[in-house]
Design a protein around this motif. Structure first.
Motif, short mmCIF file in Angstrom:
data_model
loop_
_atom_site.label_atom_id
_atom_site.label_comp_id
_atom_site.label_asym_id
_atom_site.label_seq_id
_atom_site.Cartn_x
_atom_site.Cartn_y
_atom_site.Cartn_z
N ASN A 50 -43.24 7.27 -16.91
CA ASN A 50 -43.06 5.69 -16.60
C ASN A 50 -42.63 5.85 -14.95
O ASN A 50 -42.16 5.12 -14.30
CB ASN A 50 -42.04 4.96 -17.07
CG ASN A 50 -42.64 4.57 -18.61
OD1 ASN A 50 -43.60 4.22 -18.74
ND2 ASN A 50 -41.81 4.56 -19.69
N SER A 89 -47.04 9.60 -15.45
CA SER A 89 -47.36 8.22 -16.22
C SER A 89 -46.53 8.33 -17.50
O SER A 89 -45.90 7.28 -17.99
CB SER A 89 -48.87 8.33 -16.53
OG SER A 89 -49.11 7.31 -17.44
N SER A 129 -45.44 6.27 -12.33
CA SER A 129 -46.94 6.38 -12.17
C SER A 129 -46.92 6.29 -10.36
O SER A 129 -47.76 6.97 -9.88
CB SER A 129 -47.57 5.11 -12.35
OG SER A 129 -47.63 5.32 -13.78
N VAL A 184 -50.18 14.07 -12.80
CA VAL A 184 -50.55 12.57 -12.79
C VAL A 184 -50.11 12.09 -14.21
O VAL A 184 -49.27 10.90 -14.37
CB VAL A 184 -51.69 12.26 -12.20
CG1 VAL A 184 -52.02 10.71 -12.49
CG2 VAL A 184 -51.98 12.64 -10.80
N GLN A 185 -50.60 12.78 -15.38
CA GLN A 185 -50.38 12.26 -16.58
C GLN A 185 -48.75 12.26 -17.19
O GLN A 185 -48.32 11.59 -17.81
CB GLN A 185 -51.20 12.94 -17.66
CG GLN A 185 -52.71 12.43 -17.58
CD GLN A 185 -53.10 11.07 -17.70
OE1 GLN A 185 -52.46 10.30 -17.07
NE2 GLN A 185 -53.79 10.87 -18.95
N GLY A 208 -46.97 9.79 -9.39
CA GLY A 208 -48.20 10.27 -9.87
C GLY A 208 -49.39 10.07 -8.45
O GLY A 208 -49.94 10.94 -8.16
N LYS A 209 -49.03 8.95 -7.98
CA LYS A 209 -49.85 8.83 -6.88
C LYS A 209 -49.69 9.61 -5.73
O LYS A 209 -50.63 10.25 -5.09
CB LYS A 209 -49.80 7.23 -6.56
CG LYS A 209 -50.63 6.19 -7.31
CD LYS A 209 -50.34 4.93 -6.70
CE LYS A 209 -50.78 4.00 -8.05
NZ LYS A 209 -50.50 2.46 -7.50
#
Lengths: 258, 323
Positions: free
Chosen positions: A166, A163, A168, A159-160, A171-172
């Protein structure tokens, strides 16, 4: 073998080359390289504008960190008073192997002077160890909280990274998809009555609750996958296929009582 | 003279470093916070920060930059110790219970990982490729050295080179790196930074050899463990290699290393006395002194300064260390 399977094999080989150590290999099992995470990482990188050399280093180092953390989890919580020499050696080498993989992640990124990514991974290791402490001391009041912490430990790195790149939204999706895999495992273990988690967690587990969570999660995941389908076509195709087959299998898993 | 007196004038800057170290390891989880600060608060010589500052004084002294280097190095060293205590099942370090003794192995693993991660977060505040190249190589070498140490345990067929490579990775590299990073962070040219690296390397080798000698000559009270403990644990150090030049003693050492653990202690006590009765201790001191001389020679090209004098004094102190 399709293209991504070949790519996964190639990156896996690169990681294995990187961690090769004859003495460690002689006495402890090779660390597992989680192919699901590797695939997700590769998907993230494929759509970034990073130079090719950086992409591979990001994948390799993120996996090295994951392997370092996983290897340290193999160190027994307490040393048995009857610990024999073999068990002791295994314990010692798990400590050192984990440290070695951590050192390698730093070295690989230092070679390209990528201070931002070194920092990101270090910061995530710090965060994950905070969560591990919560889990270790059973500071959890509900199944939802247990799952949240467990999922943070499992997915925080990816997830990081999303992020950092860019993306995100990716990530979800990664977070939810890895949770789906964990829930499926829980349900299968529950059915086989071999839940290996702490007994206090067992008391939270309820097949109906797991089923509800999985249904909701699959729905959310489908919605999110639809949003990225035009850009991440191979990932969205993969996830859509997987979701469909889970839905089918899920009916049979939960069938008798669900 | 006490070592700390030689660099007493750095006290204010060392206090700042100490304060930052303490701030940096304030984890959110209360037990992780306690565990992470436990060993750091138990003291320690802080020799790595001292070398960073002294090398830094040879160039353009910038405490803010040097502090980042010093804090990171001390944290890296601490993380290694926390994990070493799991490896050795150690109960006491610096006169205090170890983290693994207080909270168990798993918390010690998490605390060590947390401390190392904080060290790497800190050092990335300095975006200097040379710093990261050197530090990352050193960390990997230190890890390899620890694995080698386990591999070489109880192996009587290993040579002196194994020992020297081991102590290089175990002690000398991090001291050498402390000196060179201090130099880089304060803008010294590569040639001078390399000289300081060699100073630190040779000091580290000399220091570790003396530590290994003291393991034989020190009293149980001074050492906090019985004399000859290294050999009992299967670690062959310089005095053993030198004593093994005598064939009879070599056979005895081999037998002692192969003895079942129940009777090994008795064998080793005898061997320790035998080793002390040879020239091995004196010869080990001589080898340590040779490293020391090499260390001090590295400083010859530097113009005279208080920092240079202190580096010389530290070297001389190490050479005379007998407890």
């Amino acid at each position: 073998m399709n293209r991504s399977a070949k790519d996964i094999h190639y990156v896996k080989t690169e990681i294995e080359k990187k961690i090769k150590h004859s003495y460690l290999e002689k006495y402890i099992d090779k660390p597992t390289i989680d192919e699901e995470k590797l695939f997700l990482l590769m998907e993230m990188m494929n759509h970034s504008s990073l130079p090719e050399s950086h992409k591979q280093r990001y994948i390799v180092t993120t996996m090295l960190v994951q392997m370092a953390l996983d290897t340290h989890d193999k160190v027994p919580s307490l040393t048995s008073p009857n610990e024999n020499e073999d068990v002791k050696l295994q314990k010692q080498l798990h400590v050192l192997a984990g440290d070695y993989y951590s050192g390698l992640y730093y070295l690989v990124l230092a070679e390209i002077s990528d201070f931002g990514f070194i920092r990101l991974l270090a910061s995530t290791i710090k965060e994950i160890n905070e969560y591990k402490m919560k889990l270790y001391y059973n500071e959890i009041d509900s199944l939802q909280e247990y799952m949240l912490i467990r999922n943070l430990i499992d997915t925080r790195l990816l997830v990081q990274v999303a992020s950092f790149l860019n993306i995100s939204m990716m990530g979800k999706i990664v977070e939810k998809w890895l949770l789906v895999i964990k829930l499926i495992n829980d349900i299968e273990h529950f059915n086989a009555r071999k839940m290996q988690v702490h007994s206090w967690v067992n008391s939270f587990f309820d097949k109906g609750e797991l089923s509800k969570q999985l249904t909701a999660l699959l729905q959310q995941l489908e919605d999110e996958v639809r949003k990225i389908s035009s850009i991440y076509s191979s990932l969205s195709n993969y996830l859509e296929t997987e979701i469909t087959s889970i839905k089918k299998a899920y009916v049979s898993i939960m069938g008798e009582e669900g | 003279m006490k070592l700390a007196k030689a660099y007493g004038y750095l006290k204010k800057d060392l206090n700042e470093i100490e304060q930052t170290i303490n701030e940096v390891v304030q984890a959110k989880h209360p037990v992780l916070r306690k565990a992470s600060t436990q060993l750091l608060q138990a003291g320690g010589k802080r020799i790595r920060p001292v070398f960073v500052l002294l090398s830094g004084q040879m160039g353009t002294y910038d405490l803010e930059r040097l502090k980042i280097v010093a804090v990171s190095l001390e944290l890296i060293h601490t993380a290694t110790l926390v994990h070493d205590d799991v490896i050795d099942d150690a109960d006491i370090r610096r006169g205090m219970p170890t983290i693994r003794q207080t909270y168990g192995n798993r918390v010690a693993m998490y605390a060590g990982d947390y401390i190392l991660a904080r060290a790497l977060e800190e050092i990335t505040l300095l975006q200097d490729a040379k710093i990261h190249h050197l530090l990352s190589k050193t960390i990997v070498e230190v890890c390899k050295g620890e694995i080698e140490q386990i591999k070489d345990k109880f192996d009587s067929s290993q040579g002196l080179r194994n020992y020297l490579r081991r102590i290089k990775r175990k002690t000398a590299l991090l001291i050498a790196t402390s000196c060179k990073l201090g130099a880089i962070a304060s803008g010294l040219p590569e040639m001078e930074a390399h000289k300081l690296y060699l100073y630190g390397y040779n000091i580290g080798m000399s220091y570790q050899i003396i530590d290994d000698i003291l393991d034989f000559t020190g009293s149980e009270k001074e050492l906090g463990k019985p004399a000859g403990n290294d050999l009992l644990q299967g670690n062959l150090t310089l005095p053993v290699f030198l004593a093994m030049r005598k064939p009879a003693l070599k056979d005895k050492v081999i037998q002692g290393l192969q003895a079942p653990s129940e009777i090994r202690e008795k064998h080793m006590k005898e061997i320790v006395e035998d080793i002390k009765s040879t020239n091995a201790i004196d010869d080990s001191y001589q080898i340590s002194n040779r490293y020391l001389e090499k260390a001090l020679r590295q400083l010859e090209g530097f113009s005279d300064s208080r920092a240079k004098q202190t580096l010389l004094q530290i070297g001389k102190y190490i050479g005379k260390r007998r407890t």
